[in-house]
Design an enzyme around this catalytic site. Sequence first.
Site, mmCIF file in Angstrom:
data_model
loop_
_atom_site.group_PDB
_atom_site.id
_atom_site.type_symbol
_atom_site.label_atom_id
_atom_site.label_comp_id
_atom_site.label_asym_id
_atom_site.label_seq_id
_atom_site.Cartn_x
_atom_site.Cartn_y
_atom_site.Cartn_z
ATOM 1 C CB CYS A 114 -0.932 0.008 1.196
ATOM 2 S SG CYS A 114 -2.031 -1.402 1.206
ATOM 3 C CG HIS A 256 -3.358 3.223 2.956
ATOM 4 N ND1 HIS A 256 -3.736 2.981 1.654
ATOM 5 C CD2 HIS A 256 -3.337 2.011 3.577
ATOM 6 C CE1 HIS A 256 -3.934 1.684 1.501
ATOM 7 N NE2 HIS A 256 -3.705 1.082 2.649
ATOM 8 C CG ASN A 286 -6.700 -1.082 1.404
ATOM 9 O OD1 ASN A 286 -6.053 -0.513 0.523
ATOM 10 N ND2 ASN A 286 -6.139 -1.657 2.452
HETATM 11 N N1 ACO Z 1 -18.423 -9.442 9.333
HETATM 12 C C1 ACO Z 1 -18.822 -9.796 10.560
HETATM 13 N N2 ACO Z 1 -17.979 -10.137 11.533
HETATM 14 C C2 ACO Z 1 -16.667 -10.112 11.261
HETATM 15 C C3 ACO Z 1 -16.169 -9.757 9.997
HETATM 16 C C4 ACO Z 1 -17.108 -9.427 9.007
HETATM 17 N N3 ACO Z 1 -16.744 -9.066 7.764
HETATM 18 N N4 ACO Z 1 -14.843 -9.822 10.020
HETATM 19 C C5 ACO Z 1 -14.484 -10.199 11.254
HETATM 20 N N5 ACO Z 1 -15.570 -10.376 12.008
HETATM 21 C C6 ACO Z 1 -15.667 -10.789 13.406
HETATM 22 C C7 ACO Z 1 -14.443 -11.500 13.877
HETATM 23 O O1 ACO Z 1 -14.500 -12.865 13.533
HETATM 24 C C8 ACO Z 1 -14.504 -11.273 15.369
HETATM 25 O O2 ACO Z 1 -15.382 -12.200 15.922
HETATM 26 P P1 ACO Z 1 -15.000 -12.938 17.315
HETATM 27 O O3 ACO Z 1 -14.888 -11.830 18.315
HETATM 28 O O4 ACO Z 1 -16.144 -13.840 17.490
HETATM 29 O O5 ACO Z 1 -13.694 -13.615 17.042
HETATM 30 C C9 ACO Z 1 -15.152 -9.893 15.493
HETATM 31 O O6 ACO Z 1 -15.757 -9.640 14.226
HETATM 32 C C10 ACO Z 1 -14.203 -8.782 15.828
HETATM 33 O O7 ACO Z 1 -13.038 -8.924 15.049
HETATM 34 P P2 ACO Z 1 -11.832 -7.930 15.185
HETATM 35 O O8 ACO Z 1 -10.705 -8.442 14.339
HETATM 36 O O9 ACO Z 1 -11.548 -7.602 16.606
HETATM 37 O O10 ACO Z 1 -12.470 -6.618 14.535
HETATM 38 P P3 ACO Z 1 -11.796 -5.217 14.366
HETATM 39 O O11 ACO Z 1 -12.580 -4.210 15.063
HETATM 40 O O12 ACO Z 1 -10.313 -5.261 14.613
HETATM 41 O O13 ACO Z 1 -12.013 -4.976 12.811
HETATM 42 C C11 ACO Z 1 -10.778 -5.050 10.757
HETATM 43 C C12 ACO Z 1 -11.450 -5.850 11.874
HETATM 44 C C13 ACO Z 1 -11.825 -4.240 10.060
HETATM 45 C C14 ACO Z 1 -10.114 -6.017 9.796
HETATM 46 C C15 ACO Z 1 -9.722 -4.108 11.382
HETATM 47 O O14 ACO Z 1 -8.911 -4.807 12.272
HETATM 48 C C16 ACO Z 1 -8.864 -3.446 10.347
HETATM 49 O O15 ACO Z 1 -9.323 -2.653 9.554
HETATM 50 N N6 ACO Z 1 -7.554 -3.715 10.365
HETATM 51 C C17 ACO Z 1 -6.627 -3.097 9.446
HETATM 52 C C18 ACO Z 1 -6.746 -3.746 8.115
HETATM 53 C C19 ACO Z 1 -5.907 -3.041 7.085
HETATM 54 O O16 ACO Z 1 -5.714 -1.854 7.136
HETATM 55 N N7 ACO Z 1 -5.396 -3.828 6.156
HETATM 56 C C20 ACO Z 1 -4.730 -3.354 5.025
HETATM 57 C C21 ACO Z 1 -3.327 -2.978 5.300
HETATM 58 S S1 ACO Z 1 -2.598 -2.253 3.952
HETATM 59 C C22 ACO Z 1 -1.931 -3.394 2.868
HETATM 60 O O17 ACO Z 1 -0.736 -3.465 2.748
HETATM 61 C C23 ACO Z 1 -2.792 -4.328 2.102
#
Ligand code: ACO
Length: 329
Positions: A114, A256, A286
């Site tokens: 990214c 980003h 993203n």
């Molecule tokens: N729908 C419903 N529930 C979901 C989903 C979904 N799409 N995805 C995850 N969950 C659930 C999980 O299983 C978890 O359930 P559990 O508590 O029973 O285990 C619960 O939701 C909470 O999960 P968390 O991982 O704690 O959720 P969080 O608030 O951290 O959000 C997210 C997850 C959106 C992925 C967040 O962590 C995030 O945006 N992280 C950064 C991602 C990012 O920026 N990636 C790109 C980097 S750049 C690159 O180089 C590609």
Amino acid sequence: MKRNAKITGTGSYLPETVLSNSDLEKMVDTSDEWIRQRTGIVERRIAEDDIATSDLSVHAARLAIKRAQVDPLDIQMILVATVTPDTFFPSTACYVQKGIGAKNASAMDISAACAGFLYGLDLANGLIVSGQYDTILVVGAEVFNNIVDWNDRNTCVLFGDGAGAAVVQATDEENGIIASYIGSDGDYADIDLLGIPAGGSRMPVTTDAIDNNLNKIKMNGREVFKLGVRLMPEAAERALKKANVSVDEIDLLIPHQANLRIIEAVGHRLGVPREKVYVNVDKYGNTSAATVIIALDEAIREGRAKPDDLILLVTFGAGLTWGSTLLRL
Ligand code: ACO
């Protein structure tokens, strides 16, 4: 007289097909409400099956070239930042070269996830300021839908396809790229944190790898979230410090576009008010290396980024990699 590098034209291109959160509700166990609350994403664009990263890039590049009013034959280098190249080789940049008819350019891809577009901008800046080049095309483009595991709700809701391009040229104006900074930390080169296990020399794509979805994105979202919130403000501050510019002077911050909560946290940590933070993650999700250049192009089209405005771009990605660019339009 000081020689600067300036973005003289930008363009972006998003595929027409829209994939909404409610479409995703039919594919995995998720909800529109969860995706909006946790990510701010409402919909994303998906490239048609026969469309590759260079196809999106060529659309964006043509717009940037037209707006910069340059002849493609005057482009001396093409840098394409992508982690979804058309093929390992030839490079996507070579396909773009063919598509835009930039016969006199050298061409290569940049792999910095990214952060790739700002890596390209940093290179273009250095090569232009040093006097080696006058005109460089920098593209950030991805077709992520092929590397997304559409059965994994943790990742499939986050990403989209798209491309952005900028023509960077030598100028003796004060305006242009004022400060640029890129960094990386290979201690975080960890497939379980963020990456694709199979498809390279470490693990070829075998039927076994495909059966186990190892040719698709893996991510520890919670860890990546924490790192993004820490690394982007740090990167932004490095560029500001280099230029001796205070954050209050910024007209627009373009972070980003990975997640609205990360974007808001970065704005908050830097002390940039909400109205000066550009957001389009709701529309496109993203798009990895393409997010900041698509956002800059849209901000220019919408009049949110105007001539003489001071703009700060900041990003981070797998590697880990990060970067920031301060520019006056
Ligand atoms: N729908 C419903 N529930 C979901 C989903 C979904 N799409 N995805 C995850 N969950 C659930 C999980 O299983 C978890 O359930 P559990 O508590 O029973 O285990 C619960 O939701 C909470 O999960 P968390 O991982 O704690 O959720 P969080 O608030 O951290 O959000 C997210 C997850 C959106 C992925 C967040 O962590 C995030 O945006 N992280 C950064 C991602 C990012 O920026 N990636 C790109 C980097 S750049 C690159 O180089 C590609």
